[in-house]
Design an enzyme around this catalytic site. Structure first.
Site, PDB file in Angstrom:
ATOM      1  N   ASP A  47      28.775  10.401  23.353  1.00 36.04           N
ATOM      2  CA  ASP A  47      29.429  10.361  24.230  1.00 36.04           C
ATOM      3  C   ASP A  47      29.039   9.631  25.506  1.00 36.04           C
ATOM      4  O   ASP A  47      29.853   8.646  25.742  1.00 36.04           O
ATOM      5  CB  ASP A  47      30.192  11.898  24.814  1.00 36.04           C
ATOM      6  N   GLU A  93      30.937   5.959  18.630  1.00 31.24           N
ATOM      7  CA  GLU A  93      30.287   5.671  16.957  1.00 31.24           C
ATOM      8  C   GLU A  93      29.367   5.041  16.978  1.00 31.24           C
ATOM      9  O   GLU A  93      28.138   4.449  15.994  1.00 31.24           O
ATOM     10  CB  GLU A  93      31.734   5.546  16.120  1.00 31.24           C
TER      11      GLU A  93
HETATM   12 ZN   LIG Z   1      30.318  11.675  16.931  1.00 33.56          ZN
END
Ligand SMILES: [Zn+2]
Length: 467
Positions: free
Chosen positions: A371, A307
């Site tokens: 990621d 995030e």
């Molecule tokens: Zn995301």
């Protein structure tokens, strides 16, 4: 037909609905285009929107919505409205009625008698996603309460599952990951010091929202009756719609959450520059206070890093520390960033989702960047944590290995081919398999942890790296 039309009329109406939907879809920006916030930013006044759609009179509509005073609009997709206007000029009243009738029935179907709900399920879940049967009724009811009165349910969920110790532990981990990003930005070989200063300022301004909102939504004005399921849903939907419309012309509400506390998910909001982790995502089997640090840092640490990295992905990087759409990059740094994201675009485009369908890696770019950056940051934080709190040795897997296994376990999933096909078109996330295997292949620390030979399938000779 469920509304009483004959098979012939129903078939004709269905053709009409599909024709209109197809026309509107063709006039819309693609999902990849919508990733560019500048393509969605077209500020207009009342006269401007009236000019855009001469066949739709906004005055009565806004009055009905109790928004007569509104005079500032962001038209996200002007081309769509131009096409809508053309369609309104050409369409028959009868076709328009069929179209609107279908939409109201579709929207209402989850709250109507089973035959309506079953029909909605038959297409949107069974045909499109391959789901063989509906969830049991109690699960659907819980889902509806979550969707309609989410923060009321959330207060109870938090009281039962999310104590102050859990909040403190996950906030501590979040700060460690932010510290890792601080060090990561300072050490970046490709970014100028001027842009680094901007990036660090944005990082320092990120607001951490952990668990649940500081201020709960007040549903006391929503009348709920035991014998009126449809009415309950309607009133709750109206409440939420009105709540959002009431924010027009008010100062930005930075305490707002877009997810309920019981949601098993997390998000970054570029316009608030905040990262949000509902209590639901900080529960076993994801975050588990009974486990040691290694899997928790791999799993929840990876999510926190993910995030946070969204603030600096291809989309998030276009917003500044306050959440304004404002370019803080010089050209050279933006080009360097673009070269590094291109590595990810090219690599993920090779991965096959199902059949011969590949990942649309321009659509999934932001998620793939988040990621990779996220797990790199989590790994840095985990190293720092392991220095403070030396991990116990176990004879099956080393702590380093358990960090990566912990990461991989959030993506334990099984999808039907129909769902994979659908998501390959619409989902900004790569399938879980590549969010794990595609990612660790770019992390030399992974190869080291498992002593992979250089030609192993999960080892890339030239790893992609953005952050
Ligand atoms: Zn995301």
């Amino acid at each position: 037909m469920l509304l009483g039309a004959s098979p012939a009329v129903a078939a004709q109406n269905a053709t009409t609905v599909l024709r209109i939907e197809t026309q509107l879809a063709r006039a819309s920006l693609t999902r990849v285009e919508r990733r560019d916030p500048y393509k969605l930013f077209h500020k207009m006044d009342r006269a401007g929107v009236d000019r855009l759609t001469p066949h739709f009179t906004w005055g009565p509509f806004l009055k009905q919505m109790k928004l007569s005073g509104a005079n500032s609009f962001n038209v996200t997709d002007p081309k769509f409205y131009a096409a809508l206007d053309k369609l309104l000029a050409a369409i028959s009243l009868q076709d328009l009625k069929a179209y609107l009738r279908w939409h109201s029935m579709h929207a209402a179907s989850p709250y109507l008698a089973s035959r309506f709900e079953d029909e909605r399920f038959a297409f949107f879940d069974k045909t499109l996603r391959g789901v063989p049967q509906q969830k049991p009724r109690w699960k659907r009811c819980v889902q509806q309460v979550d969707a309609l009165l989410g923060e009321a349910l959330g207060q109870e969920f938090v009281a039962r599952t999310f104590g102050p110790e859990l909040k403190a532990a996950t906030l501590f981990m979040t700060r460690q990951i932010e510290q890792a990003m601080h060090e990561d930005i300072e050490a970046l070989p490709w970014m100028s010091s001027a842009t680094k200063q901007q990036a660090l300022a944005k990082l320092a301004a990120v607001v951490n929202k952990i668990g649940y909102p500081e201020r709960w939504r007040d549903y006391s004005s929503v009348a709920i009756g035991r014998d009126d399921y449809f009415g309950n849903a309607l009133r709750a939907i109206e409440f939420e719609s009105r709540r959002q419309l009431n924010e027009i012309d008010k100062p930005l509400d930075r305490l707002e959450w877009q997810m309920t506390p019981q949601t098993v998910n997390a998000y970054y909001d570029p316009q608030l520059n905040d990262i949000n982790f509902p209590a639901g995502v900080l529960q076993p089997p994801l975050y588990d206070p009974l486990m040691d640090d290694a899997p928790n840092y791999g799993n929840t640490g990876g999510t926190i890093g993910h995030e946070l990295t969204h603030g600096f992905d291809d989309q998030g990087r276009k917003f500044d520390a306050a959440g304004n759409l404002k370019d803080w990059w010089n050209n050279q740094d933006a080009n360097e960033f673009g070269e590094r994201t291109q590595c990810i675009v090219d690599r993920y485009a090779q991965y096959v989702v199902v059949d011969d369908i590949h990942i649309n890696s321009r659509l999934t770019l932001g998620e793939d960047v988040a990621d990779l950056g996220g797990l790199i940051l989590a790994h840095m934080a985990w190293r720092a944590q392991a220095a403070r709190n030396v991990p116990a040795s176990r004879d099956d897997l080393t702590p380093e290995q358990r960090f990566f296994v912990g990461y991989a376990q959030w993506a334990c999933e099984n999808q039907r081919p129909e769902n994979l096909r659908l998501r390959a078109k619409i989902d900004e996330h790569s399938p879980g398999r590549y969010r794990v295997n595609g990612l660790v292949a770019n992390m030399p620390d992974f190869a080291k942890a498992f002593a992979c030979p250089v030609n192993a399938p999960l080892v890339k000779q030239t790893p992609c790296r953005v952050w």
